[in-house]
Design a protein around this motif. Structure first.
Motif, mmCIF file in Angstrom:
data_model
loop_
_atom_site.group_PDB
_atom_site.id
_atom_site.type_symbol
_atom_site.label_atom_id
_atom_site.label_comp_id
_atom_site.label_asym_id
_atom_site.label_seq_id
_atom_site.Cartn_x
_atom_site.Cartn_y
_atom_site.Cartn_z
ATOM 1 N N LEU A 33 14.195 -18.317 19.434
ATOM 2 C CA LEU A 33 13.247 -17.481 18.682
ATOM 3 C C LEU A 33 13.923 -16.707 17.557
ATOM 4 C CD1 LEU A 33 11.045 -15.786 21.443
ATOM 5 C CD2 LEU A 33 10.297 -17.485 19.772
ATOM 6 N N TYR A 34 15.066 -16.094 17.878
ATOM 7 C CA TYR A 34 15.620 -15.097 16.958
ATOM 8 C C TYR A 34 17.065 -15.361 16.560
ATOM 9 C CZ TYR A 34 11.532 -12.652 18.811
ATOM 10 O OH TYR A 34 10.270 -12.327 19.194
ATOM 11 N N GLY A 35 17.604 -16.518 16.955
ATOM 12 C CA GLY A 35 19.006 -16.819 16.666
ATOM 13 C C GLY A 35 19.380 -16.617 15.207
ATOM 14 N N THR A 40 22.035 -12.876 19.226
ATOM 15 C CA THR A 40 21.306 -13.180 20.457
ATOM 16 C C THR A 40 21.945 -12.506 21.669
ATOM 17 O OG1 THR A 40 20.782 -15.334 19.512
ATOM 18 C CG2 THR A 40 20.321 -15.044 21.827
ATOM 19 N N ASP A 41 23.271 -12.485 21.728
ATOM 20 C CA ASP A 41 23.930 -11.881 22.900
ATOM 21 C C ASP A 41 23.504 -10.428 23.067
ATOM 22 O OD1 ASP A 41 25.164 -14.257 23.284
ATOM 23 O OD2 ASP A 41 27.114 -13.634 22.478
ATOM 24 N N ALA A 42 23.475 -9.710 21.955
ATOM 25 C CA ALA A 42 23.102 -8.297 22.040
ATOM 26 C C ALA A 42 21.640 -8.169 22.469
ATOM 27 C CB ALA A 42 23.326 -7.623 20.689
ATOM 28 N N LEU A 43 20.791 -9.037 21.947
ATOM 29 C CA LEU A 43 19.367 -8.970 22.307
ATOM 30 C C LEU A 43 19.174 -9.297 23.792
ATOM 31 C CD1 LEU A 43 16.453 -8.533 21.383
ATOM 32 C CD2 LEU A 43 16.365 -10.941 20.709
ATOM 33 N N VAL A 44 19.887 -10.307 24.273
ATOM 34 C CA VAL A 44 19.780 -10.664 25.692
ATOM 35 C C VAL A 44 20.217 -9.462 26.540
ATOM 36 C CG1 VAL A 44 20.732 -12.128 27.528
ATOM 37 C CG2 VAL A 44 20.075 -13.144 25.336
ATOM 38 N N GLN A 45 21.317 -8.844 26.144
ATOM 39 C CA GLN A 45 21.799 -7.694 26.907
ATOM 40 C C GLN A 45 20.766 -6.572 26.905
ATOM 41 O OE1 GLN A 45 24.570 -8.086 28.768
ATOM 42 N NE2 GLN A 45 23.687 -6.256 29.693
ATOM 43 N N LEU A 46 20.187 -6.334 25.736
ATOM 44 C CA LEU A 46 19.199 -5.259 25.624
ATOM 45 C C LEU A 46 18.006 -5.498 26.561
ATOM 46 C CD1 LEU A 46 18.012 -2.729 24.133
ATOM 47 C CD2 LEU A 46 16.991 -4.348 22.505
ATOM 48 N N PHE A 234 -8.965 -11.596 14.897
ATOM 49 C CA PHE A 234 -10.236 -11.264 15.541
ATOM 50 C C PHE A 234 -10.994 -10.277 14.632
ATOM 51 C CE2 PHE A 234 -7.318 -12.908 18.687
ATOM 52 C CZ PHE A 234 -8.103 -13.858 19.326
ATOM 53 N N ASN A 235 -11.321 -9.075 15.122
ATOM 54 C CA ASN A 235 -12.052 -8.134 14.264
ATOM 55 C C ASN A 235 -11.105 -7.446 13.272
ATOM 56 O OD1 ASN A 235 -14.911 -8.064 15.385
ATOM 57 N ND2 ASN A 235 -13.693 -7.793 17.248
ATOM 58 N N ASP A 236 -11.690 -6.838 12.237
ATOM 59 C CA ASP A 236 -10.826 -6.238 11.201
ATOM 60 C C ASP A 236 -9.984 -5.085 11.742
ATOM 61 O OD1 ASP A 236 -12.826 -4.382 11.477
ATOM 62 O OD2 ASP A 236 -13.701 -4.692 9.479
ATOM 63 N N TYR A 237 -10.392 -4.508 12.860
ATOM 64 C CA TYR A 237 -9.617 -3.392 13.429
ATOM 65 C C TYR A 237 -8.597 -3.873 14.473
ATOM 66 C CZ TYR A 237 -13.441 -3.973 16.797
ATOM 67 O OH TYR A 237 -14.354 -4.504 17.677
ATOM 68 N N GLN A 238 -8.449 -5.196 14.645
ATOM 69 C CA GLN A 238 -7.453 -5.746 15.573
ATOM 70 C C GLN A 238 -6.350 -6.410 14.754
ATOM 71 O OE1 GLN A 238 -10.772 -7.724 17.562
ATOM 72 N NE2 GLN A 238 -9.896 -7.162 19.552
ATOM 73 N N TRP A 239 -5.205 -5.739 14.657
ATOM 74 C CA TRP A 239 -4.109 -6.207 13.805
ATOM 75 C C TRP A 239 -3.143 -7.080 14.600
ATOM 76 C CZ3 TRP A 239 -2.049 -1.671 10.247
ATOM 77 C CH2 TRP A 239 -3.097 -1.219 9.443
ATOM 78 N N ASP A 240 -2.968 -8.298 14.156
ATOM 79 C CA ASP A 240 -2.044 -9.206 14.852
ATOM 80 C C ASP A 240 -0.610 -8.694 14.747
ATOM 81 O OD1 ASP A 240 -4.456 -10.720 14.561
ATOM 82 O OD2 ASP A 240 -3.299 -12.534 14.983
ATOM 83 N N LEU A 241 0.111 -8.817 15.841
ATOM 84 C CA LEU A 241 1.513 -8.396 15.870
ATOM 85 C C LEU A 241 2.409 -9.503 15.325
ATOM 86 C CD1 LEU A 241 1.436 -6.603 19.304
ATOM 87 C CD2 LEU A 241 2.089 -5.524 17.125
ATOM 88 N N ASN A 242 3.541 -9.089 14.816
ATOM 89 C CA ASN A 242 4.490 -10.021 14.204
ATOM 90 C C ASN A 242 5.624 -10.305 15.202
ATOM 91 O OD1 ASN A 242 6.267 -11.406 12.576
ATOM 92 N ND2 ASN A 242 6.979 -9.569 11.494
ATOM 93 N N TYR A 243 5.463 -11.341 16.004
ATOM 94 C CA TYR A 243 6.485 -11.652 17.015
ATOM 95 C C TYR A 243 7.745 -12.262 16.416
ATOM 96 C CZ TYR A 243 3.885 -10.237 21.102
ATOM 97 O OH TYR A 243 3.253 -9.488 22.050
ATOM 98 N N ALA A 244 7.716 -12.567 15.121
ATOM 99 C CA ALA A 244 8.965 -13.014 14.495
ATOM 100 C C ALA A 244 9.946 -11.847 14.414
ATOM 101 C CB ALA A 244 8.678 -13.578 13.117
ATOM 102 N N ASN A 245 9.428 -10.645 14.617
ATOM 103 C CA ASN A 245 10.260 -9.444 14.663
ATOM 104 C C ASN A 245 10.595 -9.150 16.128
ATOM 105 O OD1 ASN A 245 11.257 -6.863 14.732
ATOM 106 N ND2 ASN A 245 9.586 -5.943 13.535
ATOM 107 N N PRO A 246 11.881 -9.264 16.515
ATOM 108 C CA PRO A 246 12.207 -9.093 17.936
ATOM 109 C C PRO A 246 11.851 -7.714 18.484
ATOM 110 C CG PRO A 246 14.210 -9.397 16.578
ATOM 111 C CD PRO A 246 13.039 -9.643 15.697
ATOM 112 N N GLU A 247 11.741 -6.716 17.600
ATOM 113 C CA GLU A 247 11.353 -5.382 18.083
ATOM 114 C C GLU A 247 9.977 -5.412 18.739
ATOM 115 O OE1 GLU A 247 12.148 -1.563 16.157
ATOM 116 O OE2 GLU A 247 12.960 -2.754 14.502
#
Ligand code: OTU
Length: 660
Positions: A33-35, A40-46, A234-247
């Motif tokens: 996903l995020y390599g 990645t090692d730090a993310l796995v540890q986190l 979906f509706n205009d008040y439902q904002w899709d999240l950006n999973y390309a951002n590991p945060e």
């Protein structure tokens, strides 16, 4: 060493073992996903640290549940597992109110409770709770986080698991992250998918379908605060999240762990299919969406191993199986997924009085892996999308578009012979697709028959409800009873007077529980009693038949009378099951040898006679002994009543007969 210290040393050793088990997979998954964007090692540890911390503060009672479930991974697939699905507020007012209704759930033999709209949603229109403003807070009108913990304790005390939604694809525009993004935080802007102008949105739109074409057309919404177009599937008040951002993934992990540690047993991953976007695709079921689910699976297995993931992916069967871990590499993903295809086929069969399409479509489904399975349902809080594939329709000589259009018309009551009282939902003018809303009873014709004062029509309508529930309970998976179905509740028109709901016809089947009417469930002969006691009986019979636990294989049998759906189940250790269901309003004939064709050597009727009175019209066969004695040599047939269902299991106690 004191007992407590020994206990915590055990817990630490178990946690270490789980971390060791899942770490290699986490490396592979997070690298995929995020390599390219993080170490990645730090993310796995986190994420392992976060999961381990959650494991460390998990209540002892929950750790004990974890241990039992790890020892018995099929705990949720027992035949006695029956689910109930309700809006917490509409069912019981508050979470404390739900505690007060546990006797009612016990009456229905419930072992799994899915409560909706538990977390704090935005004020005003909130898509029935699917626009969450704070995932760490219970909806204040329902109670507090402490009430949620208390509820899970009470439920566990009665052997009931709790399922709660994790609306993971989007937040409300009013969520803290979105608020910070709107007030200029670049970090939080990157939690969402925001574009300065229409260039990118237009490129995506070229291949994006619309989920709510009339409620919320398009997939992007201009936001003045952001000064940009934000992705809103979906509706205009439902904002899709950006999973390309590991945060984002890390934030959602914390949310899931908090819910698991409150005692929630099953996390319903809402709209999981939409979590990864890719230009040139419909942005559903992308490989990364599966990897994301697999990451959550691994981390929950570390922190709270008794917790289940349930995929809410209302997608084509070929796209659905991977959510249950059916991939080239068979990676564990979700434990459960909605069996949308069975639901659609039940309604399709009922409208056409014919089970041939249902049999063909269900037979085409790949098997589910042993460690995962379906949740089955007749109705849920959403609309019914007429997911009949062109290929399945063509296979039975029908046209996909024509059959889908027929179903939409039939269930809005606009077709010759229709008994249904449904209403359309989100009609798409571009492709003519129309979805359907309405309660089970309304779609089966109960309301119409009552209004007409027609006892014959009413009897047929009740039988339709019973048919759908008896087939659904007879299929492998956890059967879900949608609130109100057990009382044959009619449509609820109150939503048309509420400005926050009037545009969304799904509210027609999201009533408040009428507790006064519910008392009618003990009035002999009332509609409420007929349906309620039928559901109870289904649960009792199913619960007492080991052959009906999940696992093993499912075979659809071809049948000379196309009104009959016949299905056989073979469990490797618990024996065989055979079911027949008549989707027509006339009697149907079933060859006497049919259970034998399914490999049952001493077929015993466990459901049918007691419920439908004379489901088997041939009196000689009503008696178990006669059935068994007659079976091997008998010729002829039995008849299923209009909409009749019969379940058979192999009689394990009797002497074995040579196989047919
Ligand atoms: C889910 O719905 C929920 O069940 C709906 O109540 C929500 O409105 C929606 O998510 C948004 O949160 O996302 O994966 O037929 O099945 O909207 C599919 C359409 C979903 C629904 C679809 C579904």
């Amino acid at each position: 060493m004191t007992g407590a210290a020994a206990g915590s040393a055990d817990a630490a050793a178990r946690l270490r073992a789980r971390v060791e088990l899942w770490t290699p997979a986490l490396h592979t998954l997070l690298d995929a996903l995020y390599g390219e964007v993080v170490d990645t090692d730090a993310l796995v540890q986190l994420v392992i640290d976060i999961a381990s911390e959650a494991a460390g503060v998990r209540r002892v009672e929950l750790q004990q549940l974890d241990i039992r479930r790890e020892a018995d991974p099929a705990w949720f697939q027992r035949p006695s597992m029956v689910g109930y699905v309700a809006y917490a507020d509409r069912f019981a007012g508050t979470l404390q109110g739900v505690v007060g209704r546990l006797d009612y759930l016990a009456e229905l033999r419930i072992g799994y409770l899915h409560l909706m709209k538990v977390l704090r949603a935005r004020d005003g229109a909130n898509d029935g709770g699917y626009a969450v403003a704070d995932y760490h807070e219970v909806d204040p009108s329902l109670g507090t986080w402490a009430d949620l913990e208390h509820l899970t304790d009470e439920l566990h005390g009665r052997g009931i698991s709790l399922c709660v939604d994790v609306v993971m694809n989007h937040t409300a525009r009013e969520h803290e992250w979105a608020r910070l993004a709107r007030t200029g935080s670049a970090r939080h802007r990157d939690y969402y998918l925001v574009f300065p102008d229409r260039t990118e949105p237009d490129r995506f739109e070229a291949t994006l379908p619309e989920v709510f074409p009339d409620l919320a057309p398009g997939n992007f919404t201009w936001d003045d605060d952001l000064r940009g177009w934000v992705w809103t599937t979906f509706n205009d008040y439902q904002w899709d999240l950006n999973y390309a951002n590991p945060e984002v993934l890390v934030e959602m992990l914390r949310i899931m762990l908090a819910l698991a540690n409150s005692g929630v047993d099953v996390l319903r991953l809402d709209a999981v299919a939409f979590t990864w976007k890719r230009l040139g695709t419909n942005c559903q079921n992308q490989p990364e969406a599966h990897v994301i689910a697999q990451v959550f699976r691994a981390l929950l297995a570390i922190a709270a191993p008794g917790t289940l993931l349930k995929a809410e992916a209302i997608v084509a069967p070929s796209d659905l199986l991977p959510y249950l871990g059916v991939h080239r590499l068979q990676r564990p993903e979700c434990h459960l997924a909605y069996h949308n295809q069975l639901m659609v086929m039940l309604w399709s069969g009922l409208a056409s009085g014919d089970a041939i399409l249902a049999g063909t479509a269900l037979a085409a489904l790949p098997p589910t892996p042993a460690a995962a399975g379906w949740v089955n349902y007749v109705r849920c809080h959403d609309d019914i999308g007429w997911a009949v594939s062109d290929a399945d329709a063509t296979a039975v000589g029908a046209s996909g578009p024509a059959h889908r259009a027929f179903l939409a018309r039939f269930y809005r009551g606009d077709f010759y012979g229709s008994f249904a009282d449904g209403v359309p939902f989100s009609t798409n003018p571009q492709n003519g697709d129309e979805r359907t809303c309405g309660s089970t009873a309304a779609l089966c014709g109960v309301g119409r028959a009552l209004r007409a004062g027609d006892p014959v029509a009413l009897d047929l309508a009740v039988r339709r409800v019973q048919l759908l529930y008896a087939v659904m309970f007879g299929f492998p998976g956890i059967p879900l009873v949608y609130m109100g179905d057990e009382l044959a509740l009619d449509n609820d028109l109150a939503y048309v007077d509420d400005p926050a709901r009037v545009d969304d016809s799904r509210w027609i089947h999201r009533p408040e529980m009428p507790w006064t009417l519910a008392r009618e469930r003990t009035t002999a002969g009332s509609v409420e009693q007929r349906v309620f006691s039928f559901v109870q009986h289904l649960a009792d019979v199913r619960g007492s038949q080991p052959a009906m636990c999940a696992g093993g294989d499912l075979t659809i049998h071809r049948h000379p009378d196309t009104a009959v759906l016949a299905w056989a189940r073979r469990h490797p250790t618990e024996g065989r099951f055979f079911g027949v269901a008549n989707f027509a309003a006339r009697p149907a004939t079933v060859p006497i040898e049919a259970p034998g064709w399914a490999g049952l050597q001493r077929p015993r009727l466990v459901l049918g006679d007691a419920l439908l009175g004379d489901a088997l019209l041939n009196d000689a066969l009503l008696n178990d002994t006669m059935l068994n004695d007659t079976m091997p040599n008998a010729s002829g047939s039995w008849q299923l009543e209009p909409y009749g269902v019969a379940w058979f299991v192999d009689d394990a106690d009797g002497p074995l007969q040579p196989a047919c």
